[in-house]
Design a protein around this motif. Structure first.
Motif, PDB file in Angstrom:
ATOM      1  N   VAL A  37      38.795  20.718  21.553  1.00  0.00           N
ATOM      2  CA  VAL A  37      37.929  20.208  22.615  1.00  0.00           C
ATOM      3  C   VAL A  37      36.498  20.037  22.116  1.00  0.00           C
ATOM      4  CG1 VAL A  37      36.838  20.871  24.800  1.00  0.00           C
ATOM      5  CG2 VAL A  37      39.314  21.027  24.528  1.00  0.00           C
ATOM      6  N   LYS A  38      36.042  21.004  21.355  1.00  0.00           N
ATOM      7  CA  LYS A  38      34.682  20.941  20.808  1.00  0.00           C
ATOM      8  C   LYS A  38      34.500  19.647  20.028  1.00  0.00           C
ATOM      9  CE  LYS A  38      32.291  25.128  19.307  1.00  0.00           C
ATOM     10  NZ  LYS A  38      32.395  26.149  18.232  1.00  0.00           N
ATOM     11  N   ARG A  39      35.462  19.383  19.161  1.00  0.00           N
ATOM     12  CA  ARG A  39      35.373  18.203  18.316  1.00  0.00           C
ATOM     13  C   ARG A  39      35.389  16.930  19.167  1.00  0.00           C
ATOM     14  NH1 ARG A  39      39.208  19.811  15.065  1.00  0.00           N
ATOM     15  NH2 ARG A  39      40.747  18.445  16.040  1.00  0.00           N
ATOM     16  N   GLU A  40      36.386  16.867  20.043  1.00  0.00           N
ATOM     17  CA  GLU A  40      36.526  15.658  20.867  1.00  0.00           C
ATOM     18  C   GLU A  40      35.311  15.428  21.763  1.00  0.00           C
ATOM     19  OE1 GLU A  40      40.051  14.910  23.212  1.00  0.00           O
ATOM     20  OE2 GLU A  40      41.275  15.857  21.629  1.00  0.00           O
ATOM     21  N   ALA A  41      34.866  16.513  22.375  1.00  0.00           N
ATOM     22  CA  ALA A  41      33.734  16.378  23.306  1.00  0.00           C
ATOM     23  C   ALA A  41      32.473  15.948  22.562  1.00  0.00           C
ATOM     24  CB  ALA A  41      33.504  17.681  24.055  1.00  0.00           C
ATOM     25  N   ALA A  42      32.245  16.574  21.403  1.00  0.00           N
ATOM     26  CA  ALA A  42      31.043  16.234  20.627  1.00  0.00           C
ATOM     27  C   ALA A  42      31.099  14.765  20.228  1.00  0.00           C
ATOM     28  CB  ALA A  42      30.945  17.133  19.401  1.00  0.00           C
ATOM     29  N   ASP A  43      32.309  14.369  19.856  1.00  0.00           N
ATOM     30  CA  ASP A  43      32.511  12.988  19.450  1.00  0.00           C
ATOM     31  C   ASP A  43      32.203  12.031  20.614  1.00  0.00           C
ATOM     32  OD1 ASP A  43      33.321  11.243  17.432  1.00  0.00           O
ATOM     33  OD2 ASP A  43      35.260  10.946  18.453  1.00  0.00           O
ATOM     34  N   ALA A  44      32.733  12.360  21.781  1.00  0.00           N
ATOM     35  CA  ALA A  44      32.528  11.510  22.958  1.00  0.00           C
ATOM     36  C   ALA A  44      31.049  11.476  23.350  1.00  0.00           C
ATOM     37  CB  ALA A  44      33.371  12.005  24.126  1.00  0.00           C
ATOM     38  N   VAL A  45      30.395  12.644  23.289  1.00  0.00           N
ATOM     39  CA  VAL A  45      28.975  12.702  23.639  1.00  0.00           C
ATOM     40  C   VAL A  45      28.177  11.832  22.668  1.00  0.00           C
ATOM     41  CG1 VAL A  45      26.949  14.206  23.686  1.00  0.00           C
ATOM     42  CG2 VAL A  45      29.050  14.919  24.819  1.00  0.00           C
ATOM     43  N   ASN A  67      32.920  33.850  24.153  1.00  0.00           N
ATOM     44  CA  ASN A  67      31.638  33.210  23.858  1.00  0.00           C
ATOM     45  C   ASN A  67      31.852  31.771  23.389  1.00  0.00           C
ATOM     46  OD1 ASN A  67      28.787  33.482  23.693  1.00  0.00           O
ATOM     47  ND2 ASN A  67      28.981  33.342  21.477  1.00  0.00           N
ATOM     48  N   GLU A  68      32.959  31.570  22.713  1.00  0.00           N
ATOM     49  CA  GLU A  68      33.269  30.221  22.241  1.00  0.00           C
ATOM     50  C   GLU A  68      33.557  29.265  23.401  1.00  0.00           C
ATOM     51  OE1 GLU A  68      33.719  28.782  18.690  1.00  0.00           O
ATOM     52  OE2 GLU A  68      32.014  30.100  19.048  1.00  0.00           O
ATOM     53  N   ILE A  69      34.178  29.791  24.458  1.00  0.00           N
ATOM     54  CA  ILE A  69      34.424  28.940  25.635  1.00  0.00           C
ATOM     55  C   ILE A  69      33.090  28.430  26.160  1.00  0.00           C
ATOM     56  CG2 ILE A  69      35.297  28.838  28.011  1.00  0.00           C
ATOM     57  CD1 ILE A  69      37.195  31.097  27.359  1.00  0.00           C
ATOM     58  N   ARG A  70      32.175  29.389  26.319  1.00  0.00           N
ATOM     59  CA  ARG A  70      30.859  29.046  26.825  1.00  0.00           C
ATOM     60  C   ARG A  70      30.208  27.998  25.907  1.00  0.00           C
ATOM     61  NH1 ARG A  70      26.918  34.031  28.123  1.00  0.00           N
ATOM     62  NH2 ARG A  70      26.920  34.157  25.873  1.00  0.00           N
ATOM     63  N   ALA A  71      30.347  28.244  24.577  1.00  0.00           N
ATOM     64  CA  ALA A  71      29.716  27.329  23.619  1.00  0.00           C
ATOM     65  C   ALA A  71      30.350  25.938  23.712  1.00  0.00           C
ATOM     66  CB  ALA A  71      29.854  27.881  22.205  1.00  0.00           C
ATOM     67  N   ALA A  72      31.669  25.918  23.883  1.00  0.00           N
ATOM     68  CA  ALA A  72      32.357  24.624  23.916  1.00  0.00           C
ATOM     69  C   ALA A  72      31.904  23.790  25.117  1.00  0.00           C
ATOM     70  CB  ALA A  72      33.864  24.838  23.971  1.00  0.00           C
ATOM     71  N   THR A  73      31.778  24.444  26.254  1.00  0.00           N
ATOM     72  CA  THR A  73      31.394  23.683  27.449  1.00  0.00           C
ATOM     73  C   THR A  73      29.961  23.176  27.353  1.00  0.00           C
ATOM     74  OG1 THR A  73      30.818  25.751  28.532  1.00  0.00           O
ATOM     75  CG2 THR A  73      32.988  24.833  29.017  1.00  0.00           C
ATOM     76  N   ARG A  74      29.172  23.849  26.519  1.00  0.00           N
ATOM     77  CA  ARG A  74      27.780  23.401  26.391  1.00  0.00           C
ATOM     78  C   ARG A  74      27.668  22.026  25.738  1.00  0.00           C
ATOM     79  NH1 ARG A  74      23.489  26.987  27.399  1.00  0.00           N
ATOM     80  NH2 ARG A  74      22.170  25.587  26.225  1.00  0.00           N
ATOM     81  N   ALA A  75      28.775  21.526  25.241  1.00  0.00           N
ATOM     82  CA  ALA A  75      28.733  20.154  24.725  1.00  0.00           C
ATOM     83  C   ALA A  75      28.379  19.170  25.847  1.00  0.00           C
ATOM     84  CB  ALA A  75      30.078  19.787  24.115  1.00  0.00           C
ATOM     85  N   VAL A  76      28.745  19.498  27.086  1.00  0.00           N
ATOM     86  CA  VAL A  76      28.448  18.578  28.185  1.00  0.00           C
ATOM     87  C   VAL A  76      27.394  19.104  29.159  1.00  0.00           C
ATOM     88  CG1 VAL A  76      30.608  17.289  28.124  1.00  0.00           C
ATOM     89  CG2 VAL A  76      30.456  19.385  29.467  1.00  0.00           C
ATOM     90  N   ALA A  77      27.388  20.422  29.381  1.00  0.00           N
ATOM     91  CA  ALA A  77      26.402  20.975  30.318  1.00  0.00           C
ATOM     92  C   ALA A  77      26.405  22.488  30.205  1.00  0.00           C
ATOM     93  CB  ALA A  77      26.755  20.577  31.746  1.00  0.00           C
ATOM     94  N   ASP A  78      25.336  23.089  30.724  1.00  0.00           N
ATOM     95  CA  ASP A  78      25.305  24.545  30.789  1.00  0.00           C
ATOM     96  C   ASP A  78      25.961  24.948  32.107  1.00  0.00           C
ATOM     97  OD1 ASP A  78      24.787  27.194  31.085  1.00  0.00           O
ATOM     98  OD2 ASP A  78      22.690  27.068  30.420  1.00  0.00           O
TER      99      ASP A  78
END
Lengths: 309, 750
Positions: free
Chosen positions: B682-690, B734-745
């Motif tokens: 998800v991190k990868r995909e989301a960062a890519d999309a952003v 903590n990683e979950i939190r970090a992953a979601t930060r790709a789109v918002a806090d």
């Protein structure tokens, strides 16, 4: 009215208008004074208004005051603007309850018929930063033209008016132009005569407007004026200081001569302003300096006999 | 039920104060009546130039009786307490009190006080003088003989008479007996100042309003407005014209007349060479008259409409002639001003700005114009504007402030600049930008769309904001004297409505250069000071002083505030820009909230690092909003919150954070492994999309996280007995939190 000879009628004669107003206010108990013998920017500066508005004593007066606004000069080219013009000033202390009716009747006396014209009292609060004065009132409109200022003085020279005086100021040239039906001030019939005997406002004042415009904008000696401002300011303070009778400062004996110097300073400032030698920031401080003088004079005046001591 | 009629008759009340005064009068009287137990059926108030009037109907004739129970001292209390009780309640002795039993705390005395209600008319007679004396006029005055005495009555202009009647519809009403400063309330009033000046007597509201109408006074301001508007439209229409409606003017003129009489006048056609806006401003501001359009040309016609206060004996001929005279003189002035202005080129006015202070701490208008010009050319390439045209427009944008016409009518600033620019042959977009750089002024104002206008409009507003921010003159509460909120909203609207892409931070930071540079020269490193040091150095022959002076002068010479931030002030500059950016965020929140978006979502996006592209922020907020409306979104939010809560508790317990990647070797449960894999993906995909600015896709990617998070919380116990496993699992959370930060806090979402 009908017994008035033609050449004296307000709708034909500038001087006739003035004399009619004088007569009217004399009939209503005013002291008719002559103009103050100094250069002032408006009738309000006459000590008969500025100083007499202060203190508890009754005071009803009316007079013409030649007024000088150096900046308004237009070399005689503008049909409405003058650097020297006449104001007719009425001061009634305390303001009588029927002061509005008295004013309207004075308009009727000079031929403004309230059944034919649209006379209105439009908000115009008056404030004079140089005099430390303010009041509430109106500009009086006749068919959309401002013909007078109407003010209930609340404070003058930094002193609360007690009682309040009512002040009426008629712009004589404008009013005369209206009743004479003239478009250019210089075309006003001054003496009400016709043909070879006719003297116009232009005959009397056009050359003066041209000369003074040159003087005010181009040649007024600024070095001298700066010096005069300082001298007048210094003299005003000196006379105020010397005028106190004794150390207790309960009685003042030279408020009027001191105030003359305040008037002087104010006019010199106006001349300097017209010459464009005072910057925006300096302007404020000059206004403040004149106001300080006016306030000190007001303070002195209320410790004189006419001021109510 | 009885009615109350009140009229306060005075000399002419300023038009702008009438509506509020009528409202205040109604509110003050009814509030006070209700507080006295006098409730009513209805109340209405009115204002004319000479009177405030109030009618309240359906009042009771008496106040209701009041019953009050007052608790007293215990039975057997010391005498002082008993005496105090008797005094406070007005009882003669304790025999008049009753005893209330209280087995726990002991019996105590109770006084029953009965207060008979008073006649309403007596209460009203007490209330009204107080209201008159405390009436909130914006400006009030004293007058006449009584003004010499302390505590003299103040009113907006001299108050002459008062009508106050109270009574039943079917009976002769009573006069409410009171007086204020020697003015005794009665039932006599007067009509129109000139057409019906005689006194007459009134009984109650119905005959009051009718008799006033007969005496040429239209009491209701709304009715006066209706009359003026209808008559003006008809008069214009009858002559083949179209009234240009003007609500502000209508409100004002309706407050200047008691008996509106609408008349039409004309002026010489040659005046139509003056721009229509100037003609309108002249006629409106100075003469309070309406103007009309010629529907055939769509332009102003040489007519005006005036509202007189009298039916003149000649049908208004003299009034029209008089007004025409004044308007002719005014238009002559305006024409003269306009033609005089045309003789001077706009750029030739620039030197004068050296002598005009914009703000004591922000320098002269000339300095400000230079700043705007610099900033506008910096913004130009970002918004697709031609740099040279932008420079020209920015340089000329303020020059019309020095023209005669704008001096006379400040409301046509910008507009006149455009006309004069056209007249001197400037480029079309340059001329338009001069008018438009002030825009948008409010929520309903037009937003410029030409790139040159956009660049100058943005520069004008951002310079203002950065400047007042730098000198710490930020808006507080209701105080915003420099209209900075409006400026920020203007920037936001310019960006959003034109879909502009640029980073606000570097621009805000850059806008600060010359301002901080100015402060630096003025306060920290005055060039004159360096010169003084050199003079002293030369006089005393000190090599050291001379070298020092040289260093300082060198620093002054080398430093160009347009190019860089003052050395060593970078952090101040950054703080300033950051603070300004959060102001933009606040304004954006207000703006989005008004459009129905959730402000917490704006917070959630702003909480991410480096968010200063307003358009992207809004897009992200929109995508986030849509995502959170789905089940996936809601559950992921819940899961993320749960993870955050657990982490917060454990971090507090252990006094440490759980940063860093979890160790795959320490995973025990399958759900752990799956979650770790999902997070990576998800991190990868989301960062890519952003990175592609495709926020919908980023949200879709986020949705994939949801089953793994749900399963993890379902099956796995975070606080494992094995400390290492526990730590690893917390790192995973903590990683979950970090992953979601790709789109918002997500923690900012409520």
């Amino acid at each position: 009215m009908d017994s008035t000879p033609l050449h004296m009628r307000p709708e034909r004669s500038f001087q006739g208008l003035i004399l009619t107003l004088q007569r009217y206010w004399a009939d209503h108990g005013c002291v008719i004074l002559q103009p103050y013998d100094m250069e002032v920017g408006a009738g309000t500066f006459h000590p008969a208004t500025t100083l007499r508005a202060l203190g508890p004593k009754r005071w009803n007066a009316a007079y013409v005051q030649p007024s000088r606004r150096p900046k308004d000069g237009r070399y005689g080219e503008n049909p409405n603007r003058l650097q020297h013009y006449y104001q007719f000033q009425v001061i009634l202390k305390p303001s009588p309850p029927d002061i509005q009716e008295l004013y309207l009747k004075s308009l009727a006396a000079i031929g403004v018929d309230a059944a034919l014209h649209d006379i209105r009292f439009v908000e115009d609060d008056w404030e004079s930063p140089t005099l430390g004065a303010w009041g509430l009132g109106w500009e009086c409109w006749c068919d959309g033209m401002e013909v007078s200022q109407f003010t209930y003085f609340q404070q003058v020279a930094g002193v609360e008016c007690a009682p309040v005086a009512g002040e009426l100021t008629y712009g004589l040239e404008r009013l005369a132009m209206y009743v004479q039906g003239v478009e250019n001030v210089y075309d006003l019939n001054f003496n009400g005569r016709e043909g070879a005997d006719k003297v116009t406002y232009g005959d009397v004042f056009l050359q003066a407007e041209q000369e003074y415009s040159r003087h005010n904008f181009e040649h007024a000696d600024t070095a001298m004026l700066f010096e005069q401002f300082k001298m007048a300011e210094g003299a005003c303070r000196k006379y105020l200081e010397a005028g106190w009778d004794g150390d207790k400062k309960e009685r003042h004996l030279m408020a009027l001569p001191a105030y003359d110097q305040c008037i002087k300073a104010s006019h010199v400032f106006n001349l300097l302003d017209a010459r464009g030698v005072i910057s925006v920031t300096e302007r404020q401080s000059y206004i403040l300096r004149v106001r300080e003088l006016a306030k000190a004079c007001g303070e002195a005046w209320i410790h004189t006999e006419a001021g109510g001591v | 039920m009885p009615d109350l009629l009140l009229e306060l008759f005075s000399e002419e009340i300023p038009a702008r104060m009438q509506a509020k005064a009528a409202d205040d009068l109604r509110k003050m009287v009814t509030d006070k009546l209700v507080a006295e137990g006098l409730v009513y059926d209805g109340a209405k108030s009115f204002a004319t130039p000479r009177r405030l009037a109030l009618t309240i109907h359906g009042l009771p004739a008496r106040q209701p009786d009041l019953k009050d129970e007052r608790k007293g001292p215990k039975v057997g209390a010391p005498d002082a307490a008993v005496q105090g009780f008797l005094k406070a309640t007005g009882l003669k002795s304790l025999d008049e009190a009753t005893i209330q039993k209280d087995p726990k705390k002991g019996d105590f005395y109770v006084a029953l006080i009965e207060k008979a209600g008073r006649p309403a008319i007596d209460v009203i007679a007490e209330i009204i003088p107080v209201i008159i004396r405390t009436f909130p006029w914006p400006k009030a005055m004293r007058w006449g003989e009584l003004s010499a005495k302390p505590g003299a009555l103040q009113w907006v202009r001299p108050l002459h008479s008062i009508v106050a009647t109270f009574g039943m519809e079917t009976e002769e009403p009573d006069v409410v007996a009171f007086d204020v400063a020697g003015i005794k309330a009665g039932q006599v009033t007067r009509g129109h100042r000139f057409m019906a000046p005689a006194e007459f007597s009134v009984r109650r509201f119905e005959d009051y309003e009718a008799k006033l109408f007969d005496a040429k006074v239209v009491l209701d301001p709304q009715r006066r407005k209706d009359i003026i508007l209808a008559d003006a439209k008809e008069l214009a229409f009858a002559q083949g014209f179209e009234l240009i409606e003007d609500q502000g003017l209508l409100d004002e003129v309706s407050g200047l007349v008691e008996w509106p009489v609408v008349l039409m006048g004309s002026f010489d056609e040659s005046f139509l060479s003056i721009p229509g806006e100037v003609i309108r401003a002249t006629i409106r501001n100075n003469q309070k008259c309406f103007v009309v359009n010629d529907p055939k040309t769509g332009k102003l016609a040489n007519r005006f409409i005036l509202v007189a206060n009298i039916e003149a004996s000649d049908g208004g001929a003299a009034i029209v002639a008089g007004n025409e005279r004044v308007i002719r003189a005014r238009l002559s002035d305006a024409k003269f001003f306009y033609e005089t202005d045309l003789k001077t080129k706009l750029e030739d006015r620039l030197p004068k700005f050296d002598g005009i202070v914009f703000h004591e701490k922000l320098g002269t208008q000339a300095e400000r114009i230079a700043r705007i010009e610099r900033l506008a050319t910096e913004i130009a390439p970002l918004v697709g504007a031609d740099v040279e045209k932008t420079r020209r427009a920015a340089c000329l944008a303020k020059t019309d402030l020095l023209t005669e016409v704008v001096g006379e009518f400040p409301e046509v600033q910008g507009l006149m600049g455009k006309y004069y620019a056209f007249a001197q042959g400037e480029d079309l977009s340059v001329a338009q930008a001069i008018e438009d750089h002030y825009k948008p002024q409010g929520p309903n104002d037009r937003v410029p769309t030409d790139p040159v206008a956009i660049a100058v409009a943005l520069a004008d507003k951002i310079d203002t904001l950065a400047g007042f921010w730098a000198i710490d003159e930020k808006p507080t509460g209701s105080k915003d004297p420099y209209a900075l909120r409006r400026a920020a909203l203007g920037v936001i609207k310019l960006v959003l409505e034109n879909s502009l892409r640029f980073k606000l931070f570097p621009i805000s930071y850059s806008a600060g250069f010359p301002i901080f540079g100015r402060m630096y020269f003025a306060e920290a490193l005055a060039p004159t000071e360096a010169r003084e040091v050199r003079d002293i150095g030369e006089r005393v022959g000190s090599e050291e002083l001379l070298r020092y002076a040289e260093r300082r002068e060198g620093a002054v010479k080398a430093f160009d505030p347009n190019e860089m931030m003052v050395p060593t002030w970078e952090s101040i500059g950054e703080d300033n820009a950051h603070s300004l950016l959060s102001f933009f965020a606040d304004r954006l929140k207000v703006q989005l909230r008004e459009q129905g978006a959730r402000h917490d979502l704006v917070d959630a996006v702003f909480a991410l690092e480096g968010q200063d592209d307003l358009l992207m922020i809004v897009r992200r907020v929109e995508a986030l909003g849509k995502f959170l409306d789905t089940d996936d979104g809601k559950n992921l939010l819940a899961g993320t919150k749960r993870a955050s809560n657990i982490l917060a508790i454990e971090e507090k317990k252990d006094k440490r954070t759980f940063d860093g990647a979890p160790d795959a070797l320490l995973f025990v449960a399958d759900e752990e492994k799956q979650l770790a894999r999902a997070i990576d993906e998800v991190k990868r995909e989301a960062a890519d999309a952003v990175a592609r600015e495709n926020f919908e896709a980023a949200m879709t990617a986020m949705a994939k996280l949801r089953p793994a998070v749900d399963a993890f919380f379902d099956k796995v116990k975070v606080n494992d007995d094995d400390a290492k496993v526990r730590e690893n699992r917390l790192k995973l959370l903590n990683e979950i939190r970090a992953a979601t930060r790709a789109v918002a806090d997500f923690s900012k979402i409520q």
